[in-house]
Design an enzyme around this catalytic site. Structure first.
Site, short mmCIF file in Angstrom:
data_model
loop_
_atom_site.label_atom_id
_atom_site.label_comp_id
_atom_site.label_asym_id
_atom_site.label_seq_id
_atom_site.Cartn_x
_atom_site.Cartn_y
_atom_site.Cartn_z
N GLY A 24 0.83 -1.20 0.00
CA GLY A 24 0.00 0.00 0.00
C GLY A 24 0.86 1.25 0.00
O GLY A 24 2.09 1.17 0.10
N GLU A 25 0.23 2.41 -0.09
CA GLU A 25 0.99 3.65 -0.20
C GLU A 25 1.81 3.94 1.05
O GLU A 25 2.99 4.32 0.96
CB GLU A 25 0.04 4.82 -0.50
CG GLU A 25 -0.72 4.69 -1.80
CD GLU A 25 0.20 4.48 -2.99
OE1 GLU A 25 1.29 5.09 -3.01
OE2 GLU A 25 -0.16 3.71 -3.90
N THR A 26 1.23 3.76 2.24
CA THR A 26 2.00 3.97 3.47
C THR A 26 3.07 2.91 3.61
O THR A 26 4.21 3.19 4.00
CB THR A 26 1.07 3.95 4.70
OG1 THR A 26 0.09 4.98 4.57
CG2 THR A 26 1.87 4.17 5.98
N ARG A 48 0.83 -11.19 1.08
CA ARG A 48 0.12 -12.23 0.34
C ARG A 48 0.69 -12.49 -1.05
O ARG A 48 0.36 -13.48 -1.69
CB ARG A 48 -1.36 -11.83 0.20
CG ARG A 48 -2.11 -11.86 1.51
CD ARG A 48 -3.58 -11.54 1.33
NE ARG A 48 -3.81 -10.14 1.02
CZ ARG A 48 -5.01 -9.62 0.78
NH1 ARG A 48 -6.08 -10.42 0.78
NH2 ARG A 48 -5.15 -8.33 0.52
N GLY A 89 -4.30 -2.14 5.09
CA GLY A 89 -5.52 -1.37 4.94
C GLY A 89 -6.11 -1.60 3.57
O GLY A 89 -5.39 -1.70 2.58
N TYR A 140 -15.75 1.70 8.82
CA TYR A 140 -14.31 1.92 8.79
C TYR A 140 -13.80 2.35 10.17
O TYR A 140 -12.84 1.77 10.70
CB TYR A 140 -13.98 2.99 7.75
CG TYR A 140 -12.50 3.24 7.57
CD1 TYR A 140 -11.73 2.43 6.75
CD2 TYR A 140 -11.86 4.29 8.24
CE1 TYR A 140 -10.36 2.65 6.58
CE2 TYR A 140 -10.50 4.52 8.09
CZ TYR A 140 -9.76 3.70 7.26
OH TYR A 140 -8.41 3.91 7.12
N LYS A 144 -11.45 0.03 12.81
CA LYS A 144 -10.15 0.51 13.30
C LYS A 144 -10.14 0.59 14.82
O LYS A 144 -9.14 0.25 15.47
CB LYS A 144 -9.84 1.88 12.70
CG LYS A 144 -9.63 1.89 11.20
CD LYS A 144 -8.45 1.02 10.77
CE LYS A 144 -8.19 1.14 9.28
NZ LYS A 144 -7.07 0.26 8.83
N LEU A 167 -4.43 10.91 4.18
CA LEU A 167 -3.09 10.57 3.72
C LEU A 167 -2.83 11.23 2.38
O LEU A 167 -3.55 10.99 1.41
CB LEU A 167 -2.94 9.05 3.61
CG LEU A 167 -3.01 8.28 4.92
CD1 LEU A 167 -2.96 6.77 4.66
CD2 LEU A 167 -1.88 8.68 5.87
N ARG A 175 -9.12 6.31 -6.65
CA ARG A 175 -10.17 6.66 -5.70
C ARG A 175 -10.52 8.11 -5.97
O ARG A 175 -10.00 9.02 -5.33
CB ARG A 175 -9.69 6.47 -4.25
CG ARG A 175 -9.36 5.03 -3.90
CD ARG A 175 -9.00 4.90 -2.42
NE ARG A 175 -8.55 3.55 -2.09
CZ ARG A 175 -8.20 3.19 -0.86
NH1 ARG A 175 -8.23 4.06 0.14
NH2 ARG A 175 -7.79 1.95 -0.63
#
Length: 231
Positions: A24-26, A48, A89, A140, A144, A167, A175
Site C-alpha cells: 500500500g501507499e503507506t 500475500r 488497509g 471503517y 479501526k 493521507l 479513488r
C-alpha cells in the site's frame, strides 16, 4: 534496547523487524524509509504476494509470502522479529464487501500481531485512523477502533497506534473522491494541514523514529498533529 537517532542517522542495530501491508501507499513509503535509514539488521516483508521494487532495498530485506487465512502455518516467519509495523488497509469495495473488509483490516492485523507476540515481538506499530472508535456506527471507524482494542489485549511491551488523518500521496489505485479531497488539502496552510492530513513519507519517518525511541508508556496513541512532532 533503543537507539537515539535523528533524521540523518544511518547506524544499524542488532534489531530485526517485519512489515505488514508493504504494497500500500503507506507501506511503500515505510519500506523506502527503512531502506534509506538502514537501522535494522533484518527487515522481513510479510504479505500475500511477492512484488518487485524499483530499486534494490539492500541485503537486510527479505520477502515472505504467507496465507493470512492459515497464519498458524507461518509462525516461523515471525520468529525473533522484535519490531512489527502494520500498514495493512483496504477498502470495502476492493475487499468485496463488509465481510472482506473486516477480514483484512481487522482479522489479518490482529492475528498477525498475536502470532508475532508469541514468538518474540516486543514493539508493534500500527496505522489506524483518525477518529477510530469501536462504538462508531461507521464501518471503517468502528473496525479501526476494534483493532486498537484487540491489539491492546495482546500486551506488547510497547504498542504504538498511529491515527493519521487524510493521507497525502499519489495513489496507484483510483479513488476519485479521495483524490479530489487531497487536491483541496495541498494548497492549505501548513498549520491547518497538521490538524487533519499528513504525507505518507512523513508518516513513515515518524513510525521509524518511534520504533527506535519507544515511549515509556506501554500503549501510546499518536494523533495526526503529534505525528509531525516525531519527524
Amino acid at each position: 534496547m533503543s537507539i537515539e537517532v535523528d533524521s540523518k542517522n544511518t547506524s544499524k542495530s542488532d534489531r530485526m523487524a517485519f512489515v505488514l501491508g508493504y504494497t500500500g501507499e503507506t507501506g511503500k513509503a515505510l519500506v523506502k524509509e527503512l531502506s534509506r535509514r538502514k537501522v535494522f539488521k533484518k527487515v522481513m516483508l510479510i504479505g500475500r504476494r511477492e512484488v518487485q521494487f524499483e530499486k534494490d532495498l539492500g541485503p537486510e530485506f527479505e520477502q515472505k509470502v504467507v496465507d493470512f487465512d492459515h497464519l498458524n502455518d507461518y509462525k516461523h516467519e515471525f520468529q525473533d522479529l522484535d519490531t512489527g509495523f502494520s500498514c495493512i488497509g483496504t477498502s470495502k469495495a476492493k475487499s468485496g464487501g463488509k465481510a472482506g473488509f473486516i477480514k483484512v483490516d481487522h482479522d489479518y492485523v490482529v492475528n498477525a500481531a498475536a502470532m508475532a507476540k508469541s514468538v518474540g515481538c516486543k514493539h508493534f506499530l500500527v496505522v489506524s485512523s483518525y477518529g477510530a472508535n469501536k462504538d462508531s456506527s461507521f464501518l471503517y471507524i468502528k473496525t479501526k477502533g476494534e483493532v486498537e482494542e484487540d491489539l491492546k489485549s495482546i500486551s506488547f511491551d510497547n504498542l504504538s497506534i498511529f491515527r493519521p488523518g487524510m493521507l497525502l500521496c499519489d495513489r496507484v489505485e483510483r479513488r476519485p473522491i479521495e483524490a479530489c479531497i487531497r487536491c483541496c488539502w495541498k494548497p492549505m496552510p501548513r498549520w491547518f494541514v497538521k490538524e487533519g492530513a499528513i504525507n505518507t513519507d512523513n508518516l513513515a519517518a515518524a513510525m521509524v523514529n518511534k520504533a527506535l525511541n519507544p515511549s515509556s508508556e506501554k500503549v501510546e496513541t499518536i494523533e495526526n498533529k503529534q505525528i509531525y512532532e516525531l519527524i
